[in-house]
Design a protein around this motif. Structure first.
Motif: not given
Length: 59
Positions: A11, A14, A47, A50-51, A53-57, A59
């Motif tokens: 999860d 990346t 994918e 995208e993960k 970007v989300i993990i790094q904040g 988004a």
């Protein structure tokens, strides 16, 4: 090496997309071909990015 066992959280992994050309875990692992891809958890490059970007904040 030794009794330590390290596991990669899929999860949070990346595959270093967005950071490095090659996954860092593969670069630093002293045992060649020790880190393998989980066939039940294959993600596309999009994918993984995208993960990242989300993990790094971002988004």
């Amino acid at each position: 090496m030794g009794e330590s066992i390290f596991e990669i959280d899929p999860d949070l992994c990346t595959e270093c997309k967005g950071h490095y050309e090659k996954p860092t875990c593969q670069s630093v692992c002293p045992i060649s071909k020790c880190i393998i891809v989980d066939p039940d958890n294959v993600e596309t490059e999009d994918e993984l990015l995208e993960k990242f970007v989300i993990i790094q904040g971002l988004a």
